[in-house]
Design an enzyme around this catalytic site. Structure first.
Site: not given
Length: 190
Positions: A6, A65-67, A152
């Site tokens: 990430k 948070t993901e992308s 995360y």
């Protein structure tokens, strides 16, 4: 694929690599987090969250948070799109095109709803399951002891509480919000 890489991009253009790996990724640019694109997917998030009975703010915190709101994000392990769906998960939840924002958000909403049901509405377990797989949450009887997963969950929950829990763009119009409030008051009185 036990580890995801990430990179978090910040509005000032700085970035933080949340992994020990030095492999590069395509998590977007700082512009992906700007307020312009940050709200671009609210209508899709609202609609999918409502259809599947989940919190739109939670979905948006996960997407952030993901992308970082980059629909073209791809992780080194193959996760795709806004909500970083793995191909097997996309297939499992009938996502025909994970690069299409509406399809990606809808499939993710189905998965989050499924995880919440599986973990008796324990939001942190569901978020951990989204990141590390539900099997790992089962195996460790809670949030797995993986640094990346623990970070995360913290990031998602922090963004949810500080940015998106009461996001007016996710609540729809003020009329809907006041109707929901009135409905909640009526339910409490009964």
């Amino acid at each position: 694929f036990t580890k995801k890489v990430k990179v978090t991009y910040y509005k000032d253009g700085s970035k933080k690599n949340n992994s020990e790996s030095s492999s590069s990724n395509n998590y977007g640019s700082s512009a992906a987090s700007s307020s312009g694109s940050r709200n671009s997917y609210d209508a899709y998030i609202r609609a999918s969250a409502a259809r599947h009975g989940i919190d739109a703010g939670l979905m948006k915190a996960m997407m952030h948070t993901e992308s970082a709101f980059n629909p073209n994000a791809r992780s080194p392990v193959g996760a795709q799109g806004l909500m970083q769906l793995m191909p097997a998960t996309a297939s499992r939840f009938k996502v025909s095109n994970p690069w299409n924002p509406a399809d990606n958000i809808e499939g993710s909403a189905k998965y989050i709803a499924w995880l919440l049901k599986r973990f008796n509405n324990n939001v942190e377990f569901a978020v951990a399951g989204y990141n590390a797989g539900e099997g790992n949450v089962d195996k460790y009887n809670g949030i797995p002891p993986f640094k990346e997963t623990r970070n995360y969950v913290k990031s998602v929950m922090s963004r949810y509480h500080s940015l998106y829990k009461n996001d007016s763009g996710l609540l729809g119009s003020n009329v809907n919000a006041s109707n929901a409030s009135a409905s909640a008051n009526v339910n409490m009185q009964n």
